[in-house]
Write a protein that holds these residues in place. Structure first.
Motif, short mmCIF file in Angstrom:
data_model
loop_
_atom_site.label_atom_id
_atom_site.label_comp_id
_atom_site.label_asym_id
_atom_site.label_seq_id
_atom_site.Cartn_x
_atom_site.Cartn_y
_atom_site.Cartn_z
N HIS A 196 29.10 17.23 -25.77
CA HIS A 196 29.80 18.44 -26.20
C HIS A 196 31.30 18.24 -26.23
N TYR A 197 31.79 17.52 -25.25
CA TYR A 197 33.22 17.28 -25.21
C TYR A 197 33.66 16.44 -26.41
N LYS A 198 32.89 15.39 -26.73
CA LYS A 198 33.25 14.54 -27.86
C LYS A 198 33.17 15.30 -29.17
N LEU A 199 32.13 16.13 -29.33
CA LEU A 199 32.03 16.92 -30.56
C LEU A 199 33.21 17.88 -30.68
N THR A 200 33.57 18.51 -29.56
CA THR A 200 34.69 19.45 -29.57
C THR A 200 35.99 18.73 -29.89
N LYS A 201 36.18 17.58 -29.28
CA LYS A 201 37.42 16.83 -29.48
C LYS A 201 37.54 16.35 -30.92
N ASP A 202 36.42 15.83 -31.45
CA ASP A 202 36.47 15.28 -32.80
C ASP A 202 36.63 16.35 -33.87
N SER A 203 35.90 17.46 -33.68
CA SER A 203 35.88 18.46 -34.75
C SER A 203 37.01 19.46 -34.67
N LEU A 204 37.70 19.57 -33.51
CA LEU A 204 38.76 20.56 -33.38
C LEU A 204 40.10 19.94 -32.99
N ILE A 205 40.15 19.27 -31.85
CA ILE A 205 41.43 18.83 -31.32
C ILE A 205 42.08 17.81 -32.24
N GLU A 206 41.37 16.73 -32.57
CA GLU A 206 41.96 15.68 -33.39
C GLU A 206 42.26 16.17 -34.79
N LEU A 207 41.42 17.06 -35.30
CA LEU A 207 41.66 17.58 -36.63
C LEU A 207 42.91 18.44 -36.66
N ASP A 229 17.58 11.25 -14.71
CA ASP A 229 17.13 12.50 -14.11
C ASP A 229 17.84 13.68 -14.77
N TYR A 230 17.40 14.86 -14.42
CA TYR A 230 17.85 16.07 -15.11
C TYR A 230 19.34 16.32 -14.91
N GLU A 231 19.84 16.14 -13.69
CA GLU A 231 21.24 16.42 -13.42
C GLU A 231 22.15 15.47 -14.19
N ASN A 232 21.79 14.20 -14.21
CA ASN A 232 22.61 13.24 -14.96
C ASN A 232 22.50 13.48 -16.45
N PHE A 233 21.36 13.99 -16.90
CA PHE A 233 21.24 14.35 -18.32
C PHE A 233 22.22 15.46 -18.67
N ARG A 234 22.42 16.41 -17.74
CA ARG A 234 23.41 17.46 -17.98
C ARG A 234 24.82 16.86 -18.06
N HIS A 235 25.08 15.81 -17.26
CA HIS A 235 26.36 15.11 -17.38
C HIS A 235 26.53 14.54 -18.78
N VAL A 236 25.49 13.90 -19.27
CA VAL A 236 25.56 13.27 -20.59
C VAL A 236 25.74 14.31 -21.68
N VAL A 237 25.04 15.43 -21.55
CA VAL A 237 25.19 16.50 -22.55
C VAL A 237 26.62 17.04 -22.55
N HIS A 238 27.19 17.14 -21.35
CA HIS A 238 28.59 17.58 -21.29
C HIS A 238 29.49 16.60 -22.03
N LYS A 239 29.23 15.31 -21.88
CA LYS A 239 30.02 14.30 -22.59
C LYS A 239 29.89 14.49 -24.10
#
Length: 1035
Positions: free
Chosen positions: A865-876, A853-863
């Protein structure tokens, strides 16, 4: 039967037809996986066959049943007949010793039933003659034994060589006199050969020793090449072809002692025999020393020593005494180098060059490291001498300066030597190739270098004089003698490529060199330099391939590009580059076939045109579907079909989407331009009219082009709609299907070029829109967005940029779905790609509850975005690898909507840590207060409070993280909402308002986010019991 372990239990024999036969076949299949004869499984396989046969001999199993199952087993191993013959041999010996005649009869029946599995020849080798007689394979065992004894005697005891003691020395003396006589008269090789035959017969001479004497005399009389070559050709017609090469090899072996030195006369004889094809180079090469691996080791050692010398040049200058000592050591080393061990391969190479056998000389140099042979002065001088002879006529005609006499170079008295160059065109035949093998060692012959320079100047003068006749003379000052070519540079390049047939070879060399940069040169160079070289090579390949596709005519292009299987399997071209070269060819074939079908059946209906287009695609792509099967192992095609693979790699962005925005922008520019023309009062009316007509024609052309592409895209989409059901087979799992799709299709192409990156993102969306069976859109996007650090770290700088463009386009699609519920419900709500429960293959339907459903899709999108942010900024940032930071995809690092700024993120993390410390302190105080209250509270109240806490814990666990949400139904949501109180605003319960803030990529990280991240990490470290309760996970 005495056996340590029983491989075939008696229960299998009792229940043979029901289950025993299948169990035995399964056992043999497992034991046959290891083909080695030294393994324990091989002995177990023999044991299983032995026990099965013994059950037949005991009467527990019928021989027909045994022979049938042995026939099925014969497919498991190629050496099955030999193994079965060994088993029969053992049973033959055992049953001969038994007194029970019935077992011997059972054995005979079993062997007779298996005669079609084991050949008669093998059985005659293994079984006793009496057994063979009873089986009817031989007539009488006694005659068979006598014949066997006679054959063994003839093979092992009869002397094959001539009795050398019967030879007479007078025969060899006469032979030498016959060969050493004056050959200037009417003496021919045929006459000498007849005399040699007479001597062999009269004095019982060994023919091999006679051949050895002929070669010895040939060494001493090199001026009579023609006579001895003719004599040897006639003599060898009576001998085995390898005899001459073996005798010559023994001669070389005689000089392979530590202090032995092979005479130059032997090298010359071997070279002449090679040039006249009396012996084969491969047969003689194995007799020569040193071995190729020793030559390679010596070459590597010389390279290391050269590098050490260069390194020593940077050392501090020593005192004068130490310098004198070092000079003495160098002189000693030079003396050692001047006396290298005898290298017979280089000696033969020098002899080949001296007689002008360039073809065999090339073959020997190809076996050695580059420039190894030419680094030896004698070889370099021999090549220079051959070049002198080859260019002599041309040099005398165009290179000798006025007034200079020079020293003429005599031609080789050898008809098989390279032809001398009479014109500049003749230099391409052999001379340029000789210079390539000579390389920098041309420095040994400065006279040859001067000749080459003079010939080059003469060529330029002749070229300029020819050009001046065709072109008008240029004005003085500015060109300094250069020729102005009226053709465009692209046209000149095209003509040069077509004239010399260089288009495809250059493409193949670029594609192979691209990987060679990594695997051949990568170990010795800096990582960043390797990446830069790889990018330059790849960009050149893309630019050159685009030049060929746009400038060559379709006929020229198709004629030069082979099929995809030939490119990949024979030329070893990488798959991405092979399809890059083949793609224009497929488009032209489909277009031509489509035009033919339209002309043959004239019809204006759109449906008819679509049908003809699909038919033309099937006719053109069917051979391609068959060709791509050989590109990968058969297991790949269990998940994706060859049709899908070929479709993905053959289409382009032109086939999938129409750039309406770009067309509209260009049309608006033309409209503005026409309005400016109207407003321009100074422009003459005639010119104004022409400019407006030009703009109008260009505008109509753009609109017509847009319409044409729209029709083409519609036809392609109709074709894909018909093909989609056969795309993804998913015989294993949908997860494995997505893995193959990403590994073989998306990842290789999305980093090939910028337009390919956009194409891959668009293709994924298209596969989803087509409702393709067995395709999980959710899994695909999750695999792309998760752990991109490993993918980016393995890319070069340009590849990372293209990969970032691909991720950016993928995120644009996800953002569009995330931004509006109606859009999500329309484009994803009812699609099989968003099923949360992975059912059996071929079942893509499901209940509404199975959809994300739409709300859970927003949960997945947040995941994501978080992974992209973590991989491309924090870990680097936390890692010390600066190379990774440079490889961060630009579209990700620049996107404010998708990633946080590094500084803001650090501040946010600091604030989160402070809030966590404060929260932990408050939690400890509340826990201390609770414990005090529990001491004073009655027992039933404590029990009820524990039950309430347990219920709330379960509720909190079920709605923790959007990235691993169990996708609860509406009742669960209401239940969770009812259990959330106003005091728990900072807890883990789901809040849509906060999810909106998280998904929009805000720059602040709330306590709610931090708790969810911590709980997700705890949950990842927990056991498998928590994961099993979810019907679908995105890990």
């Amino acid at each position: 039967m005495a056996a340590a372990t029983v491989a075939v239990p008696a229960e299998w024999i009792k229940n043979w037809e029901k289950s025993g036969r299948g169990e035995f076949l399964h056992l043999c299949r497992l034991l046959s996986e290891n083909k080695s004869h030294d393994s324990s499984t091989y002995r177990d396989f023999q044991q299983a066959l032995y026990e099965l046969s013994y059950h037949v001999i005991k009467g527990n199993l019928k021989h027909e049943q045994a022979s049938n199952v042995l026939n099925d087993i014969s497919e498991f191993r190629e050496d099955m007949p030999s193994i079965l013959a060994d088993v029969f041999c053992i049973l033959d010996i055992e049953t001969n010793c038994l007194e029970e005649k019935s077992k011997r009869d059972y054995f005979t029946q079993l062997v007779l039933a298996c005669l079609y599995l084991v050949s008669d020849t093998v059985l005659k080798e293994r079984l006793d003659p009496e057994t063979l007689e009873s089986l009817g394979l031989i007539k009488q065992s006694q005659q068979f034994n006598q014949k066997s004894v006679k054959i063994k005697t003839k093979l092992f005891y009869k002397q094959q060589k001539f009795n050398l003691l019967r030879e007479e020395n007078e025969g060899y003396a006469k032979l030498i006199a016959e060969l050493g006589q004056d050959l200037s008269g009417n003496i021919t090789s045929d006459l000498i050969l007849e005399n040699i035959k007479s001597l062999i017969g009269c004095f019982n001479l060994d023919p091999n020793r006679v051949l050895d004497v002929i070669l010895e005399v040939f060494e001493c009389r090199p001026e009579h090449d023609d006579f001895f070559i003719s004599l040897l050709e006639s003599y060898m017609s009576m001998c085995e072809p390898q005899t001459l090469c073996h005798i010559l090899g023994f001669k070389f072996k005689f000089y392979q002692e530590p202090n032995g030195e092979t005479p130059s006369s032997l090298y010359r004889v071997a070279a002449v025999l090679l040039q006249f094809n009396l012996i084969d180079l491969d047969d003689l090469y194995v007799h020569l020393l040193p071995a190729d691996n020793c030559i390679m080791d010596e070459h590597k050692r010389e390279i290391v020593e050269a590098k050490q010398i260069v390194r020593k040049l940077t050392m501090v200058v020593l005192s004068s005494e130490k310098l004198d000592e070092r000079e003495k050591e160098k002189e000693k080393e030079e003396e050692k180098v001047e006396k290298p061990p005898d290298n017979q391969k280089l000696g033969l190479l020098e002899a080949l060059l001296k007689i002008g056998d360039w073809q065999h000389a090339q073959n020997i140099m190809d076996q050695m490291p580059p420039y190894y042979a030419a680094s030896h002065k004698l070889i370099a001088l021999a090549i220079c001498k051959l070049i002198h002879v080859t260019i002599e006529p041309l040099y005398r005609r165009v290179g000798v300066p006025k007034g200079a006499k020079g020293s003429p170079v005599n031609a080789l008295q050898n008809k098989r030597a390279p032809k001398q160059a009479e014109s500049f065109e003749d230099l391409r035949r052999d001379v340029f190739n000789m210079f390539c093998y000579l390389g920098p060692h041309l420095s040994h012959d400065p006279i040859l270098f001067a000749k080459v320079v003079r010939i080059g100047k003469s060529f330029m003068k002749e070229f300029q004089s020819d050009g001046s006749k065709q072109e008008d003379k240029e004005k003085t000052g500015g060109y300094f003698g250069q020729i102005r070519n009226t053709k465009k540079s692209s046209q000149r390049l095209k003509d040069a490529l077509l004239d010399h047939d260089l288009a495809l070879p250059l493409c193949l060399l670029m594609a192979q060199q691209r990987n060679g940069v990594i695997f051949q040169e990568g170990g010795e160079k800096h990582l960043k330099l390797v990446g830069k070289l790889y990018d330059q090579c790849h960009d050149t390949l893309v630019q050159f391939g685009g030049f060929l596709a746009s400038n060559l005519s379709t006929e020229d292009y198709i004629k030069r590009v082979p099929s995809i299987d030939v490119l990949c399997n024979e030329f070893h071209t990488p798959h991405d580059a092979a399809f890059f070269l083949s793609r224009p060819m497929y488009a032209h074939h489909i277009s031509s076939k489509y035009d033919e079908l339209k002309k043959s059946e004239k019809g204006s209906k759109q449906q008819h045109k679509v049908h003809k287009y699909i038919t033309s695609c099937e006719m053109v792509m069917a051979p391609v579907h068959e060709a791509v099967v050989s590109l990968h192992v058969s297991k790949v095609w269990d998940d994706i079909s060859p049709q899908f693979y070929a479709t993905f790699w053959s289409l382009t962005m032109y086939d999938l989407a129409v750039p309406h925005t770009s067309y509209e922008r260009e049309v608006n520019k033309l409209k503005v331009q026409m309005k400016a023309i109207d407003d321009n009062q100074e422009m003459p009316p005639n010119k104004k009219k022409k400019e407006k007509e030009r703009c109008t024609a260009l505008q109509d052309k753009l609109l017509e082009e847009e319409k044409k592409q729209m029709e083409h895209v519609q036809r392609v989409l109709q074709r894909l709609k018909l093909e989609k059901d056969n795309w993804l087979l998913a015989k294993s799992t949908k997860n494995e299907t997505i893995t193959k799709f990403l590994q073989l299709c998306i990842f290789p192409r999305c980093i090939f070029s910028a337009i390919d990156a956009v194409y891959c993102a668009r293709f994924v969306e298209l596969v989803h829109q087509q409702k393709t069976p067995n395709f999980s859109t959710l899994l695909c996007y999750d695999r792309v967005f998760s752990d991109i650090i490993y993918t980016v770290a393995s890319c070069t700088e340009n590849e990372a940029s293209r990969y970032g463009r691909f991720l950016c386009c993928m995120l644009e699609t996800v953002t569009r779905w995330h931004s509006d519920r109606a859009t999500y419900e329309k484009e994803c709500g009812n699609y099989p790609g968003f099923l949360t429960i992975l059912r059996a293959t071929g079942f893509d339907g499901g209940n509404k509850a199975d959809q994300l459903d739409y709300e859970n899709f927003r949960h997945v999108v947040h995941k994501w975005h978080y992974k992209l942010t973590k991989d491309s900024l924090i870990e680097l940032k936390e890692s010390s690898a600066k190379l990774y930071i440079n490889h961060t995809p630009p579209p990700l690092s620049k996107s404010k909507e998708r990633e946080m700024d590094k500084k803001d993120l650090d501040k946010s993390r600091e604030r989160s840590r402070e809030r966590e410390k404060k929260k932990e302190k408050d939690r400890k105080e509340r826990k201390r207060d609770h414990s005090n209250n529990d001491r004073e509270a009655p027992p039933d109240l404590i029990k009820r409070r524990k039950e309430e806490n347990g219920t709330m814990g379960v509720s909190k666990h079920k709605s923790e993280s959007p990235c691993e949400s169990p996708y609860p139904n509406e009742k669960d949501k209401e239940k969770n909402k009812s259990k959330s109180s106003g005091k728990e605003k900072g807890s883990d319960s789901f809040k849509s308002e906060k999810m909106d803030k998280i998904s929009s990529g805000g720059k602040k990280e709330s306590r709610h986010d931090k708790e969810k991240i911590e709980k997700k990490e705890k949950r990842d470290c927990s056991g498998k019991e928590e994961k099993k309760q979810y019907p679908f996970h995105l890990y």
